[in-house]
Design an enzyme around this catalytic site. Structure first.
Site, mmCIF file in Angstrom:
data_model
loop_
_atom_site.group_PDB
_atom_site.id
_atom_site.type_symbol
_atom_site.label_atom_id
_atom_site.label_comp_id
_atom_site.label_asym_id
_atom_site.label_seq_id
_atom_site.Cartn_x
_atom_site.Cartn_y
_atom_site.Cartn_z
ATOM 1 N NE ARG A 235 -78.770 -16.124 27.829
ATOM 2 C CZ ARG A 235 -78.059 -16.283 29.731
ATOM 3 N NH1 ARG A 235 -76.961 -17.031 29.157
ATOM 4 N NH2 ARG A 235 -78.399 -15.867 30.568
ATOM 5 C CD GLU A 264 -79.023 -23.801 28.162
ATOM 6 O OE1 GLU A 264 -78.793 -23.433 29.514
ATOM 7 O OE2 GLU A 264 -77.713 -23.634 28.086
ATOM 8 C CG HIS A 282 -75.966 -22.339 31.125
ATOM 9 N ND1 HIS A 282 -77.386 -22.018 30.497
ATOM 10 C CD2 HIS A 282 -75.226 -21.166 31.998
ATOM 11 C CE1 HIS A 282 -77.572 -20.802 30.619
ATOM 12 N NE2 HIS A 282 -76.398 -20.258 31.515
#
Length: 529
Positions: A235, A264, A282
């Site tokens: 994360r 993000e 990601h």
């Protein structure tokens, strides 16, 4: 005819999810890409919402969804886009799928380790530019190096297994990792400072919480050994990005591979362009297999909950499998009634709650039983209470909750006892199941009594004296109240007696006052279940 169960799939998801919902008889709408306003306008029509990582489920959206919305399912691990505390306060179950993309994410972390060790992205870029800089890219071997895992749960343990295959030594920092589990995984459990000082490579596998945010701070990075290489596929927010940039530029950090960022989508980040940095957008869970797995799992979990009451991989309520749910349901009904009874009688005086189980109940999952007790107690103060928000509300009120399991079997094959501490001392009620299915009260405040807990009841504590029952019957008859069942218990002849009567009509304040005026009456109260 009851309305069919409806689920909204609010993010793009593998079609197998919708197929599973439909196979289970659930109506499903697939509407990915809705704006917050569009979602808020329609969400009240659904019992469940399935999301991935794009749609944010805020408190405002939940408020628009009440009272119908019961469950939010996240096809993936992280629930950053869901306001979990708000869901808990509103009695909404939040589920994730922590195992569907575990292998995919772990493999991405291993790929990042290789990419860092051999500078593969930089070498690829140089070679395709026609430079052939063979001497520039002098990498390091993974074999023999120490890998430090920050977090050794499901994904971290898979990374540890793969690292052993690469002949790496693995040390792990995880407060929840037991010594026995560490031995089973073949990792050395250490404190964070020791991991930072020893690891050649560090990879993070922990959720983002108040406790883990910035766990790789500037101070932590200063404690790492020179030349350390860092991987984060967990994360954004775990690493202080400004401190990492300084570490890369100074050379203290030889390289970093990031799949996640503090903000993000990361279309701009101060780290971009820094020497030794490798980035992916990601991609940790982005394989065909993982996308299918999490879609299937979230649909199965949500269906089990909406149709059977099973709770799997919930982040804000104890798990209750679809197989357990039918067996536990009568015990939970009994527990809820006991909690409701003592909540009404003891009221706002409750300071702590003990839930004790014995006999057959002691062999079951006690968490849902406790949740049902708390729901019953908390319903004294709020009508919108269920097993999800009851523990949250109990904590808000500062109530201590304790669970006790007794292996013994006493006078009953199964027994649940709920005890509370009040300013007047301890109060307790106990109940069993008649024919393994019907809740039955067997004790109230130390007085033995056999009673069904029905919709409307009258609770009376009085002095045990001749003629009282006749006077009570006359008072009820004059008020036009019909008695359904009559349950009497007493400590001893001539002492204190307890009466529980089921009545066909709601108990009015005037009737309460009339009964209270009868000779020998100490307490009178109308109850509802």
């Amino acid at each position: 005819m009851s309305e069919p169960v409806r689920v909204l799939v609010a993010d793009k998801m593998d079609p197998k999810a919708a197929a599973i919902f439909r196979e289970r008889g659930i109506s499903v709408d697939e509407k990915p890409g809705l704006s917050p306003d569009e979602l808020e306008a329609i969400v009240h029509d659904y019992d469940g919402i399935a999301v991935r990582s794009s749609t944010k489920i805020t408190a405002s959206i939940m408020d628009s969804a009440l009272p119908r919305l019961k469950v939010i399912g996240r096809a993936g691990i992280g629930v950053d886009t869901i306001d979990v505390p708000a869901a808990s306060a509103r009695g909404i179950v939040v589920m994730n799928t922590p195992f569907g993309n575990s292998i995919t994410t772990a493999e991405h972390a291993i790929a990042m380790l290789f990419a860092l060790a051999r500078e593969i992205p930089q070498a690829d870029q140089s070679t395709q530019a026609g430079k052939w800089e063979k001497n520039r890219f002098l990498g390091v071997e993974l074999a023999g190096k120490t890998l430090g895992l920050i977090g050794c749960g499901n994904i971290g343990s898979i990374v540890a297994d793969r690292a052993h295959g690469l002949k790496m030594k693995v040390v792990a920092y995880d407060p929840f990792l037991s010594p026995e589990r560490a031995v089973e995984l073949g990792v050395e459990k250490v404190e964070l400072d020791e991991l930072l000082a020893r690891a050649d490579f560090i990879t993070l596998h922990t959720p983002l919480t108040d406790q883990t945010r910035g766990i790789h701070s500037r101070e932590a990075l200063a404690k790492t050994r020179p030349g350390v290489r860092i991987v984060n596929c967990a994360r954004g927010g775990l690493i202080d990005e400004a401190a990492l940039k300084d570490g890369l530029e100074s050379g203290h950090v030889a390289g970093a591979a990031l799949d996640v960022f503090s903000e993000e989508p990361a279309k701009a980040n101060p780290l971009f362009g820094t020497r030794g940095l490798i980035c992916t957008p990601h991609l940790g869970a982005s394989t065909n297999e993982a996308q299918v797995n999490v879609a299937i799992q979230v649909a199965e979990q949500m269906s089990d909950f909406l149709l059977l009451g099973g709770i799997t991989n919930a982040v804000n309520v104890p798990s209750l499998s679809a197989e357990e749910a039918p067996r536990l349901r009568p015990y939970m009904a009994l527990a809820e009634k006991l909690g409701r009874l003592i909540g009404q009688i003891a009221g706002t005086e409750i300071r702590s709650i003990d839930v004790e189980v014995e006999g057959a109940a002691a062999e079951l999952n006690i968490k849902p039983i406790t949740g049902a007790v708390l729901a019953g107690v908390m319903r004294t103060w709020s009508d919108t209470v269920n097993m999800v928000n009851a523990p949250y509300l109990a904590k808000e009120r500062g109530l201590d909750v304790r669970e006790v399991r007794h292996d013994r079997e006493g006078d009953y094959h199964t027994l649940i006892r709920v005890s509370v501490q009040t300013s007047q001392g301890e109060r307790s009620v106990a109940g069993t199941l008649f024919a393994n299915s019907q809740p039955r009260l067997v004790e109230i405040f130390g007085v033995k009594v056999e009673a069904d807990l029905t919709d409307r009841m009258l609770y009376i504590v009085n002095e045990d004296a001749p003629g009282f029952i006749g006077r009570l019957g006359t008072a009820l008859g004059e008020a036009g109240v019909n008695i359904g069942t009559f349950h009497l218990g007493r400590r001893n002849a001539g002492g204190e007696a307890v009466l529980l009567l089921s009545v066909d009509e709601a108990v009015s304040p005037e009737l309460i006052a009339k009964v209270r005026a009868l000779a020998g009456v100490k307490t009178v109260m109308g109850l509802s279940f």
